[in-house]
Design an enzyme around this catalytic site. Structure first.
Site, PDB file in Angstrom:
ATOM      1  N   HIS A 101     -63.434 -17.484  31.383  1.00  0.00           N
ATOM      2  CA  HIS A 101     -62.358 -16.999  30.507  1.00  0.00           C
ATOM      3  C   HIS A 101     -62.961 -16.085  29.442  1.00  0.00           C
ATOM      4  O   HIS A 101     -64.071 -16.337  28.951  1.00  0.00           O
ATOM      5  CB  HIS A 101     -61.637 -18.187  29.860  1.00  0.00           C
ATOM      6  CG  HIS A 101     -60.385 -17.768  29.164  1.00  0.00           C
ATOM      7  ND1 HIS A 101     -60.393 -17.163  27.937  1.00  0.00           N
ATOM      8  CD2 HIS A 101     -59.079 -17.835  29.551  1.00  0.00           C
ATOM      9  CE1 HIS A 101     -59.146 -16.875  27.584  1.00  0.00           C
ATOM     10  NE2 HIS A 101     -58.330 -17.275  28.548  1.00  0.00           N
ATOM     11  N   GLU A 124     -62.473 -15.797  26.424  1.00  0.00           N
ATOM     12  CA  GLU A 124     -62.817 -16.472  25.162  1.00  0.00           C
ATOM     13  C   GLU A 124     -64.155 -17.178  25.272  1.00  0.00           C
ATOM     14  O   GLU A 124     -64.878 -17.312  24.277  1.00  0.00           O
ATOM     15  CB  GLU A 124     -61.680 -17.431  24.768  1.00  0.00           C
ATOM     16  CG  GLU A 124     -60.462 -16.646  24.275  1.00  0.00           C
ATOM     17  CD  GLU A 124     -59.135 -17.367  24.424  1.00  0.00           C
ATOM     18  OE1 GLU A 124     -59.131 -18.576  24.700  1.00  0.00           O
ATOM     19  OE2 GLU A 124     -58.094 -16.697  24.266  1.00  0.00           O
ATOM     20  N   ASN A 169     -52.955 -23.085  30.427  1.00  0.00           N
ATOM     21  CA  ASN A 169     -54.245 -23.187  29.740  1.00  0.00           C
ATOM     22  C   ASN A 169     -53.953 -23.523  28.282  1.00  0.00           C
ATOM     23  O   ASN A 169     -53.589 -22.642  27.499  1.00  0.00           O
ATOM     24  CB  ASN A 169     -54.981 -21.848  29.865  1.00  0.00           C
ATOM     25  CG  ASN A 169     -56.281 -21.832  29.066  1.00  0.00           C
ATOM     26  OD1 ASN A 169     -56.735 -22.867  28.593  1.00  0.00           O
ATOM     27  ND2 ASN A 169     -56.865 -20.649  28.913  1.00  0.00           N
ATOM     28  N   LYS A 207     -55.972 -24.367  26.071  1.00  0.00           N
ATOM     29  CA  LYS A 207     -57.091 -23.997  25.185  1.00  0.00           C
ATOM     30  C   LYS A 207     -57.409 -25.181  24.248  1.00  0.00           C
ATOM     31  O   LYS A 207     -57.292 -26.325  24.671  1.00  0.00           O
ATOM     32  CB  LYS A 207     -56.756 -22.712  24.430  1.00  0.00           C
ATOM     33  CG  LYS A 207     -56.312 -21.594  25.389  1.00  0.00           C
ATOM     34  CD  LYS A 207     -56.218 -20.265  24.758  1.00  0.00           C
ATOM     35  CE  LYS A 207     -55.772 -19.246  25.809  1.00  0.00           C
ATOM     36  NZ  LYS A 207     -55.761 -17.887  25.338  1.00  0.00           N
ATOM     37  N   SER A 258     -50.253 -12.961  27.723  1.00  0.00           N
ATOM     38  CA  SER A 258     -48.921 -12.873  27.114  1.00  0.00           C
ATOM     39  C   SER A 258     -47.779 -13.041  28.107  1.00  0.00           C
ATOM     40  O   SER A 258     -46.707 -12.460  27.930  1.00  0.00           O
ATOM     41  CB  SER A 258     -48.770 -11.567  26.320  1.00  0.00           C
ATOM     42  OG  SER A 258     -49.653 -11.575  25.222  1.00  0.00           O
ATOM     43  N   GLU A 267     -57.045 -10.993  33.626  1.00  0.00           N
ATOM     44  CA  GLU A 267     -56.535 -11.147  32.268  1.00  0.00           C
ATOM     45  C   GLU A 267     -57.094 -10.045  31.375  1.00  0.00           C
ATOM     46  O   GLU A 267     -58.223 -10.170  30.863  1.00  0.00           O
ATOM     47  CB  GLU A 267     -56.976 -12.494  31.684  1.00  0.00           C
ATOM     48  CG  GLU A 267     -56.443 -13.703  32.404  1.00  0.00           C
ATOM     49  CD  GLU A 267     -56.370 -14.886  31.462  1.00  0.00           C
ATOM     50  OE1 GLU A 267     -55.263 -15.375  31.234  1.00  0.00           O
ATOM     51  OE2 GLU A 267     -57.409 -15.306  30.940  1.00  0.00           O
ATOM     52  N   GLY A 326     -52.795 -13.370  24.094  1.00  0.00           N
ATOM     53  CA  GLY A 326     -52.337 -13.848  22.789  1.00  0.00           C
ATOM     54  C   GLY A 326     -51.782 -12.772  21.881  1.00  0.00           C
ATOM     55  O   GLY A 326     -51.585 -13.010  20.688  1.00  0.00           O
TER      56      GLY A 326
HETATM   57  P1  PGA Z   1     -51.853 -16.089  26.475  1.00  0.00           P
HETATM   58  O1  PGA Z   1     -53.283 -16.555  27.020  1.00  0.00           O
HETATM   59  O2  PGA Z   1     -50.836 -16.457  27.540  1.00  0.00           O
HETATM   60  O3  PGA Z   1     -51.661 -16.846  25.198  1.00  0.00           O
HETATM   61  O4  PGA Z   1     -51.918 -14.618  26.273  1.00  0.00           O
HETATM   62  C1  PGA Z   1     -53.626 -16.430  28.371  1.00  0.00           C
HETATM   63  C2  PGA Z   1     -55.028 -16.921  28.583  1.00  0.00           C
HETATM   64  O5  PGA Z   1     -55.879 -16.697  27.718  1.00  0.00           O
HETATM   65  O6  PGA Z   1     -55.333 -17.545  29.602  1.00  0.00           O
END
Ligand code: PGA
Length: 264
Positions: A102, A104, A14, A16, A217, A172, A178
């Site tokens: 997601h 976000e 992903n 983003k 992460s 998640e 992140g």
């Molecule tokens: P990350 O993000 O691996 O940077 O923690 C995962 C995600 O948001 O899908």
């Protein structure tokens, strides 16, 4: 399904909102080159770039078996929705997957579980595989409500009566995205088992073919341990997917695990 009786793992990049054309195409070519040179093994891989890169990445990934995915879709097929992309448009440019719900998007765009369900249904209608994201916040976890929150998200966001291999669930924990922090191994196993159990009644034909990914992460250092956990059928990878070699290490960890554990 893999020969071992567990679903083939799926590792999803992903990206983003990262990557101008030159970076994105170079990175996708590097990844496709690794896939072509080393072979996929028993692992599916998907790349979800920003929508601006979908068309060019389709060409860059050609011949590599890496699938293309999008990061969101609208719940309807067409119409007056400025700035949105409909699921049939994503299918039209070669997407196989689309991430929906997601955290976000839930936080930044006020997406409810009901909206996520509508998007998942739109994806299914367009022949795409929705990757439905669920996960608790740090505060919810702190109150001991993590399991309850995720169960509620599944109840409201998942379509009913579909085949278990028609969609993918990504667990998640929001506090792990992140941050470099991940849950204890036992917590991941427990949440994945709960998700599989909670889904049992929703899918036609049982949950054996359901893939439940872990996200938050995951990186080249911790992937082998996380992907070896019971009930973890792959990973949704954000930050660490922006490096082709590191991301490939994660994909190899997923494939190695299945190859090494035929009875699981
Ligand atoms: P990350 O993000 O691996 O940077 O923690 C995962 C995600 O948001 O899908």
């Amino acid at each position: 399904m893999a020969a071992s009786g567990v679903p083939r793992p799926l590792v999803v990049a992903n990206w983003k909102m990262n990557g101008l054309r030159r970076d994105g195409i170079d990175r996708a070519r590097a990844l496709a080159g690794l896939a072509r040179a080393k072979g996929h093994g028993p692992c599916d891989i998907a790349l979800c770039p920003p929508a601006t890169l979908l068309v060019e990445l389709r060409a860059a990934l050609d011949g590599s078996e890496i699938a293309l995915g999008a990061q969101d879709c609208h719940a309807t097929e067409s119409g007056a929705h400025t700035g949105d992309l409909a699921a049939p448009m994503l299918a039209d440019v070669g997407c196989r997957y689309v991430i929906v719900g997601h955290s976000e998007r839930r936080a930044g765009h006020g997406e409810t579980d009901e909206a996520v369900r509508s998007k998942a249904l739109a994806a299914l209608r367009a022949g795409l595989v929705p990757i439905v994201c669920v996960g608790e916040s740090e505060a919810e976890r702190g109150r001991g409500d993590g399991v309850k929150v995720v169960r509620g998200q599944l109840d409201r966001a998942l379509p009913e009566g579909v085949a278990a291999d028609a969609l993918v669930i990504a667990y998640e924990p929001i506090w792990a995205i992140g941050t470099g922090r991940t849950p204890q191994a036992g917590e991941i196993v427990a949440l994945h088992a709960m998700i599989r159990e909670a889904c049992a009644a929703r899918f036609s034909g049982g949950t054996a073919a359901l893939r439940v990914l872990y996200g938050g992460s995951v990186n080249a250092r911790n992937a082998a341990e996380i992907l070896a956990l019971d009930g973890v059928n792959g990973a949704l990878v954000g930050g660490a997917s922006l490096d082709a070699v590191g991301f490939w290490t994660i994909c190899e960890a997923a494939g190695r695990h299945v190859a090494a554990a035929p009875g699981r």
